[in-house]
Design an enzyme around this catalytic site. Structure first.
Site, mmCIF file in Angstrom:
data_model
loop_
_atom_site.group_PDB
_atom_site.id
_atom_site.type_symbol
_atom_site.label_atom_id
_atom_site.label_comp_id
_atom_site.label_asym_id
_atom_site.label_seq_id
_atom_site.Cartn_x
_atom_site.Cartn_y
_atom_site.Cartn_z
ATOM 1 N N GLU A 36 -14.966 12.525 22.281
ATOM 2 C CA GLU A 36 -16.384 12.971 22.092
ATOM 3 C C GLU A 36 -17.249 11.373 22.493
ATOM 4 O O GLU A 36 -17.028 10.391 21.924
ATOM 5 C CB GLU A 36 -16.934 13.229 20.654
ATOM 6 C CG GLU A 36 -18.244 13.360 20.607
ATOM 7 C CD GLU A 36 -18.741 13.461 19.093
ATOM 8 O OE1 GLU A 36 -18.360 12.649 18.229
ATOM 9 O OE2 GLU A 36 -19.403 14.552 18.624
ATOM 10 N N LYS A 288 -3.843 5.304 -14.898
ATOM 11 C CA LYS A 288 -2.540 5.169 -15.281
ATOM 12 C C LYS A 288 -2.241 5.723 -16.611
ATOM 13 O O LYS A 288 -1.242 6.269 -17.016
ATOM 14 C CB LYS A 288 -1.969 3.876 -15.129
ATOM 15 C CG LYS A 288 -1.600 3.475 -13.614
ATOM 16 C CD LYS A 288 -0.957 2.204 -13.502
ATOM 17 C CE LYS A 288 -0.491 1.936 -11.925
ATOM 18 N NZ LYS A 288 0.008 0.584 -11.712
ATOM 19 N N ASP A 324 6.919 1.027 -12.288
ATOM 20 C CA ASP A 324 6.599 -0.207 -12.367
ATOM 21 C C ASP A 324 7.458 -1.147 -12.878
ATOM 22 O O ASP A 324 7.928 -2.025 -12.625
ATOM 23 C CB ASP A 324 5.324 -0.435 -12.986
ATOM 24 C CG ASP A 324 3.874 -0.034 -12.166
ATOM 25 O OD1 ASP A 324 4.260 0.035 -10.534
ATOM 26 O OD2 ASP A 324 2.775 0.291 -12.334
ATOM 27 N N TYR A 443 -0.337 -8.905 -4.546
ATOM 28 C CA TYR A 443 0.077 -8.804 -3.209
ATOM 29 C C TYR A 443 -1.048 -8.984 -1.989
ATOM 30 O O TYR A 443 -0.791 -8.637 -1.050
ATOM 31 C CB TYR A 443 1.059 -7.693 -3.036
ATOM 32 C CG TYR A 443 0.606 -6.346 -3.444
ATOM 33 C CD1 TYR A 443 0.408 -5.972 -4.585
ATOM 34 C CD2 TYR A 443 -0.033 -5.648 -2.540
ATOM 35 C CE1 TYR A 443 -0.054 -4.602 -5.011
ATOM 36 C CE2 TYR A 443 -0.689 -4.318 -2.834
ATOM 37 C CZ TYR A 443 -0.615 -4.050 -4.156
ATOM 38 O OH TYR A 443 -1.401 -3.089 -4.509
#
Ligand code: NAP
Length: 518
Positions: A36, A288, A324, A443
């Site tokens: 496009e 969580k 975890d 991290y």
């Protein structure tokens, strides 16, 4: 355009013709089968002959007006004149908004996209609008509305169920990203992807690179199973990168998507999206704790931590897990330093200082305490540390006294050092002595200031990426019953986290080339 499956339509918008031409050829080289051209981006009057010369694939002419998110600066009369000229000039496709489409008749072989854009909402008369557009002289109907709640995506996707005309239906914005990918499952002829992510064409638009490399868009078909991550925010989650990589590696016909779900809306979201259906979710902040309370069966890991990061659809409803805790333990176990006897030390013999008392600290401290390690918790807010330590049955120390703790393992479970505060560390560098095992669960970035200083001072270091990939690998096993390709997932995570990841290399190279020539 292929008739077999949905394809990616690369969106190109530049101010200069030369750049448009360059990007057309670059996009085709990278596999674009439809492009496009956002001609409303051009700074000068379009030279159609030049743009159409040597085109490597079909081109769509679009002059988007500002009310629909475009940049066309002239009058509406001029715009419609240009659209007519583009049709006569020989574009393969032309985009006509629904309100002007009836005034512009079909011409020759030029195919017509009849479009509707709404930058504010998903209107209540969406279905009527779609029905009306299907009665206009369209080859493809395009609907792009704004998702204001997760369920708007479902309304948009429903338009793809046996539509009278081939339909591309998109919910714009970060609440609607899934619609940009799921169109392939429900029979949309194509989806849009920005050739150059730096150009903002539409809210929530993914890049061609993301559609190809992360979501493998052109491999998706109606049998593709859907998984995803629920969070808010979720746009920068690494989970789609690594889970999709794992599906691809094992040849599983599945796709993993980001679902932004606002706080408090988890239960309603799960109920609504059962319509897709979604077979499993990773769950991240802020859901969580809510996921641990979802009706269904809870694994012991959820009862122990009070938090769930994984939901798996079963014939009995949802089953929740917390991967975890196990990931933290596995990660540490795999990186324990070798003792004087040449053998890796035991987790049970470690003395661990855990910094933080949030969700990750709970999983880490509990997991290590259960393995027999001696755990001490220090947290900025002392009361939280006390509460957690009492629940687990471990020691607690004042945050200000953390430098006085004697330990052989230091684990940062605070968010200190995380992007964008990358010049912060939760502990003074003088604490870091040779032989100490330093695990930073942060991290983003992988190499935090804490990790850098620890490595410089002769500590053993372990970054949060390993734990992150392990919790995802455990989820993958719960989703599929198969062992996850851990190394591929780790590589994918590292590439995505690297400041020079593939997307950036490609997009920046194109942008640099463009800027040099513009
Ligand atoms: P959380 O529940 O919000 O807890 C945040 C923790 O950081 C709290 O203990 C908080 O202390 C502390 N903190 C925040 N700012 C601080 C500061 N300036 N100085 C000292 N302490 C501070 O978050 P979470 O879910 O536990 O996540 C924590 C970090 O873990 C995240 O930032 C992320 O980088 C990392 N993470 C890693 C993984 C993995 O798999 N590797 C997974 C999820 C998260 P207060 O109680 O005083 O507020």
């Amino acid at each position: 355009m292929s008739s077999s499956g949905s394809v990616i339509c690369a969106v190109i918008g530049r101010t200069r013709h030369k750049m448009v031409q360059l990007e057309i050829h670059e996009a085709a080289k990278r596999g674009a089968k439809l492009i496009e051209l956002r001609l409303d981006f051009l700074a000068k009057a379009p030279d159609f002959k030049r743009l159409l010369a040597d085109r490597p694939c079909p081109l769509i002419a679009t002059f988007r007006r500002p009310a629909d998110g475009g940049r066309f600066a002239g009058s509406e009369e001029e715009r419609q004149m240009l659209i007519r000229q583009a049709i006569v000039a020989g574009f393969d496709w032309v985009d006509l908004e629904t309100d002007i489409a009836d005034r512009i008749p079909r011409f020759g072989k030029v195919k017509r996209i009849i479009s509707y854009h709404n930058l504010h909402e998903t209107p209540s008369n969406l279905e009527d609008l779609h029905r009306h557009m299907c009665q206009q002289d369209a080859d493809v109907v395009k609907i792009a509305v704004t998702a204001c709640q997760p369920s708007d995506s479902l309304r948009v996707l429903k338009l793809l169920k046996d539509p009278p005309k081939p339909t591309v239906a998109i919910a714009m914005g970060d609440l609607g990203v899934c619609t940009r990918i799921l169109g392939a499952k429900y029979g949309a002829p194509f989806t849009y992807g920005a050739f150059n992510k730096e150009r903002s064409f539409a809210p929530g638009l993914l890049s061609v690179h993301e559609l190809q490399r992360i979501y493998h868009y052109e491999k998706i078909n109606r049998d593709t199973q859907v998984y995803g991550v629920i969070g808010d925010p979720v746009g920068h989650s690494l989970s789609p990168v690594i889970h999709n990589q794992a599906f691809r590696k094992l040849g599983i016909n599945a796709v993993y998507l980001p679902f932004r779900v606002p706080r408090g809306e988890l239960a309603g979201f799960l109920r609504d999206f059962a319509a897709i259906p979604v077979h499993g979710y990773s769950v991240t902040l802020p859901h969580k704790e809510a996921a641990a309370k979802i009706e269904g069966q809870h694994d012991a890991s959820v009862d122990a931590t009070g938090a769930a990061n994984t939901l798996v659809s079963t014939i009995h409803g949802w089953r929740s897990y917390n991967t975890d805790m196990m990931a933290a333990v596995e990660s540490l176990r795999a990186h324990l330093p070798v003792g004087e006897d040449g053998k890796p030390s035991e987790l049970a013999s470690r003395t661990v200082l855990v910094l933080g008392a949030g969700g990750v600290a709970r999983a880490v401290a509990l997991g290590l305490h259960r393995e027999g390690a001696g755990v001490t918790i220090a947290n900025r807010t002392f009361e939280r540390a006390v509460k957690l330590a009492e629940e687990i049955g471990c020691k607690v120390i004042d945050w200000a006294a953390r430098h006085n703790v004697l330990c052989d393992t230091l684990i940062n479970c605070t968010s200190v050092g995380m992007f964008p505060n990358m010049d912060e560390s939760p502990i003074h560098s003088s604490y870091l002595r040779p032989g100490l095992l330093v695990f930073d669960t942060v991290y983003t970035p992988e190499t935090t200031l804490l990790i850098r200083e620890a490595a410089e001072r002769g500590c053993h270091v372990l970054t949060g990426v390993d734990m992150f990939v392990r919790q995802a690998a455990l989820q993958f096993k719960l989703f599929t019953g198969l062992d996850a390709p851990f190394d591929e997932m780790l590589d994918a995570a590292r590439r995505a986290l690297s400041p020079v990841n593939y997307a950036k290399v490609e997009d920046e190279a194109a942008a640099r080339q463009a800027e040099n020539q513009e």
